[in-house]
Design an enzyme around this catalytic site. Structure first.
Site, PDB file in Angstrom:
ATOM      1  N   ARG A  29       0.810  -1.222   0.000  1.00 40.30           N
ATOM      2  CA  ARG A  29       0.000   0.000   0.000  1.00 40.30           C
ATOM      3  C   ARG A  29       0.845   1.275   0.000  1.00 40.30           C
ATOM      4  NH1 ARG A  29      -2.691  -3.752  -1.083  1.00 40.30           N
ATOM      5  NH2 ARG A  29      -4.838  -4.185  -0.423  1.00 40.30           N
ATOM      6  N   LEU A  30       2.105   1.162  -0.387  1.00 39.00           N
ATOM      7  CA  LEU A  30       2.963   2.343  -0.507  1.00 39.00           C
ATOM      8  C   LEU A  30       2.871   2.875  -1.937  1.00 39.00           C
ATOM      9  CD1 LEU A  30       6.034   1.147   1.591  1.00 39.00           C
ATOM     10  CD2 LEU A  30       4.099   2.573   2.306  1.00 39.00           C
TER      11      LEU A  30
END
Length: 212
Positions: A190-191
């Site tokens: 989720r970066l």
């Protein structure tokens, strides 16, 4: 229904500042071409978000038909809900969800009506069935049955069975002049990578990275 565990990793690659073009429209055209080359279904599909007079937002999917340095163009029935809301508040948002590429683009800007010449040029390029459908449908208005819609289409088809279909007075289009454009590329864990182009007073574009 338990959907909490539905998830996946976004592994199509990152987005780096050094790879971005100086202006957002060429960057958008590059991504759009990549979506087309990847054979995504409806790569020009975008959500158009508008706001009603009482402050409620609404969205619908339409197809982008033109894009250049002046903005993003789509066409619609001028009696539709979206057209009425744009007339009341021209601030709109466009969203391109290229999910298969782990990408999305979000455009914020002002919508203005296209000229009759621009509208006519596109209308004449449409398939005849699409031209007839524009005449047959009072978009966004209640209709009692599918049968009535098909009957109206048949009537219009008979009426314009010979020669060109004229441009309806109630059919037109809008151009969205962007104020900001965000490019979002999914990342592992989720970066995600997010870059926002914002137009300054001198019409130059500032670019900044946003936290995911």
């Amino acid at each position: 229904m338990d959907i909490e565990q539905l998830r996946r990793e976004y592994l199509h690659g990152g987005l780096h500042r050094k790879d971005l073009l100086p202006e957002p429209i060429p960057q958008f055209e590059q991504w759009l071409q990549q979506a087309i080359d990847a054979h995504l279904p409806d790569p020009t599909a975008m959500s158009v978000a508008t706001v009603s007079a009482d402050g409620y937002p609404s969205q619908r999917i339409v197809l982008l038909k033109q894009v250049d340095h002046r903005g993003f163009v789509f066409f619609t029935n001028l009696g539709s809900t979206k057209a009425a809301q744009i007339e009341g508040n021209p601030r709109v948002s466009l969203h391109f969800p290229w999910l298969e590429l782990d990408r999305q683009v979000i455009v914020s800007g002002h919508a203005t009506r296209l000229s009759n010449r621009e509208v006519l040029g596109y209308f004449l390029s449409r398939p005849k069935e699409s031209q007839l459908a524009a005449w047959a449908s009072r978009q966004s208005h209640p209709i009692s049955s599918r049968m009535l819609l098909e009957q109206k289409f048949a009537e219009i088809k008979h009426k314009f069975s010979h020669g060109e279909v004229p441009l309806p007075s109630f059919w037109g289009g809008f151009r969205v002049d962007p104020r900001s454009i965000e490019f979002w590329q999914g990342g592992a864990h989720r970066l995600h990578d997010r870059f926002l182009y914002t137009r300054k007073e001198d019409n130059q574009w500032a670019i900044e990275r946003l936290a995911p």
